[in-house]
Design an enzyme around this catalytic site. Structure first.
Site, mmCIF file in Angstrom:
data_model
loop_
_atom_site.group_PDB
_atom_site.id
_atom_site.type_symbol
_atom_site.label_atom_id
_atom_site.label_comp_id
_atom_site.label_asym_id
_atom_site.label_seq_id
_atom_site.Cartn_x
_atom_site.Cartn_y
_atom_site.Cartn_z
ATOM 1 N N HIS A 121 0.663 -1.262 0.102
ATOM 2 C CA HIS A 121 -0.063 -0.151 -0.047
ATOM 3 C C HIS A 121 0.748 1.184 -0.002
ATOM 4 C CE1 HIS A 121 0.931 0.080 4.050
ATOM 5 N NE2 HIS A 121 0.372 1.236 4.324
ATOM 6 N N HIS A 125 1.396 6.826 -1.359
ATOM 7 C CA HIS A 125 0.529 5.834 -0.474
ATOM 8 C C HIS A 125 -0.572 5.787 -1.492
ATOM 9 C CE1 HIS A 125 -2.121 4.903 2.812
ATOM 10 N NE2 HIS A 125 -1.082 4.732 3.700
#
Length: 156
Positions: A66, A80
């Site tokens: 992620h 992110h």
């Protein structure tokens, strides 16, 4: 004095994903929107690949896929992918880089289907964060961009 002629490395930043470019303040997560995690920008992710927004060296590669940390000549950057997507525990994320890899702007870092993120109940908005608090200038806001399009400049 000779340094006046030394070519400065680019401080241009590109979109990490296809989608709509937005300022961090529009992200639906207070930690990102407030700038507490760094200055930067976000793209409402619509696609399946995440690219390096700048040249650098991979400093962190989360096993969940992620987020990726990149050290550049002018800042440390975190890409992110999504909000709370760490909870997906890596399902649907295919990381293509590892710590220590040198990447060029536009190199694919992670493959992930933004629709799959949505199906799992998460927001796929993808943030580029300059963790050292450097100022940036967005080229435009609320525009549709493609991964690799120049979208911002680091002003510091």
């Amino acid at each position: 004095m000779w340094n006046l002629f030394k070519k400065e490395k680019s401080k241009k930043l590109v979109a990490p994903v296809d989608g709509k470019l937005i300022p961090l303040s529009q992200v639906k997560d207070e930690a990102f929107a407030s700038g507490a995690l760094g200055t930067g920008y976000a793209v409402m992710f619509d696609g399946n690949k995440v690219v390096a927004p700048v040249d650098g060296t991979i400093e962190a590669c989360f096993p969940t896929g992620h987020a990726v940390g990149i050290k550049t000549s002018f800042s440390e950057i975190i890409v992110h992918i999504g909000i709370d997507t760490v909870q997906m525990e890596g399902k649907g994320f295919h990381v293509l880089v590892k710590t220590g890899d040198v990447v060029k702007t536009g190199d694919v870092l992670v493959e992930v289907d933004s629709d799959f993120i949505k199906e799992c109940g998460f927001d796929p908005v993808t943030m580029v964060l300059l963790t050292e608090g450097k100022d940036i200038k967005l080229e435009s806001e609320n525009q549709i961009v493609k991964a690799g399009d120049e979208v911002a400049k680091c002003l510091d």
